[in-house]
Enzyme design. Sequence first.
Site, short mmCIF file in Angstrom:
data_model
loop_
_atom_site.label_atom_id
_atom_site.label_comp_id
_atom_site.label_asym_id
_atom_site.label_seq_id
_atom_site.Cartn_x
_atom_site.Cartn_y
_atom_site.Cartn_z
N ASN A 44 0.84 -1.20 0.00
CA ASN A 44 0.00 0.00 0.00
C ASN A 44 0.88 1.24 0.00
O ASN A 44 1.95 1.27 0.61
CB ASN A 44 -1.04 0.00 1.13
CG ASN A 44 -0.48 -0.22 2.52
OD1 ASN A 44 0.58 -0.81 2.69
ND2 ASN A 44 -1.19 0.25 3.52
N CYS A 58 -4.04 0.70 -2.53
CA CYS A 58 -3.94 -0.57 -1.80
C CYS A 58 -2.81 -1.44 -2.37
O CYS A 58 -2.43 -1.32 -3.54
CB CYS A 58 -5.24 -1.36 -1.92
SG CYS A 58 -6.59 -0.71 -0.93
N GLU A 114 -2.98 -4.56 -3.17
CA GLU A 114 -3.47 -5.38 -4.28
C GLU A 114 -3.40 -4.62 -5.60
O GLU A 114 -3.04 -5.16 -6.64
CB GLU A 114 -4.92 -5.83 -4.03
CG GLU A 114 -5.09 -6.73 -2.81
CD GLU A 114 -5.33 -5.96 -1.51
OE1 GLU A 114 -4.84 -4.82 -1.37
OE2 GLU A 114 -6.00 -6.52 -0.64
#
Length: 139
Positions: free
Chosen positions: A46, A57, A59
Amino acid sequence: MTDTPELARLIEAARVARENAHAPYSKFKVGAAILGESGRIFAGCNVENAAYPQGQCAESSAIGAMVTAGDRRIRAIAVMGGEAGAEEICTPCGGCRQRIREFATLETPIHICDPAGLRRTFPLETLLPESFGPTNLAF
Ligand code: THU
């Protein structure tokens, strides 16, 4: 894939990425690692921002690394956040579930980890039921 060397590698990549997280505001460091279709692993952390909504984030960072390198399919993803043994586990936020959906199948495993290791594994469909995805636009 639990307990396989491949999963261990994925979790380790998420751990290393998490160490580089830029999370001075929330202090909540997250790392993510994707096993791509080529067998390569793509990691991200992040990246927060003083203008809070501009933060990203882990991801999202990992997906960006995967796409940049030319892979387009997520075979598995590990997410590591929170404290070892904490009551809450660090499942992906709603926006990241949708971002994962773009490059995954409904069966793609999402391995949720904390710094002590694997906590739970969910198929994407469990975290994002009845989702809208690329096939909805396949006309
Ligand atoms: N965060 C992630 O990077 N991934 C998740 O799955 C959950 C939340 C980040 C966003 C923000 O930088 C911090 O964790 C606190 O929400």
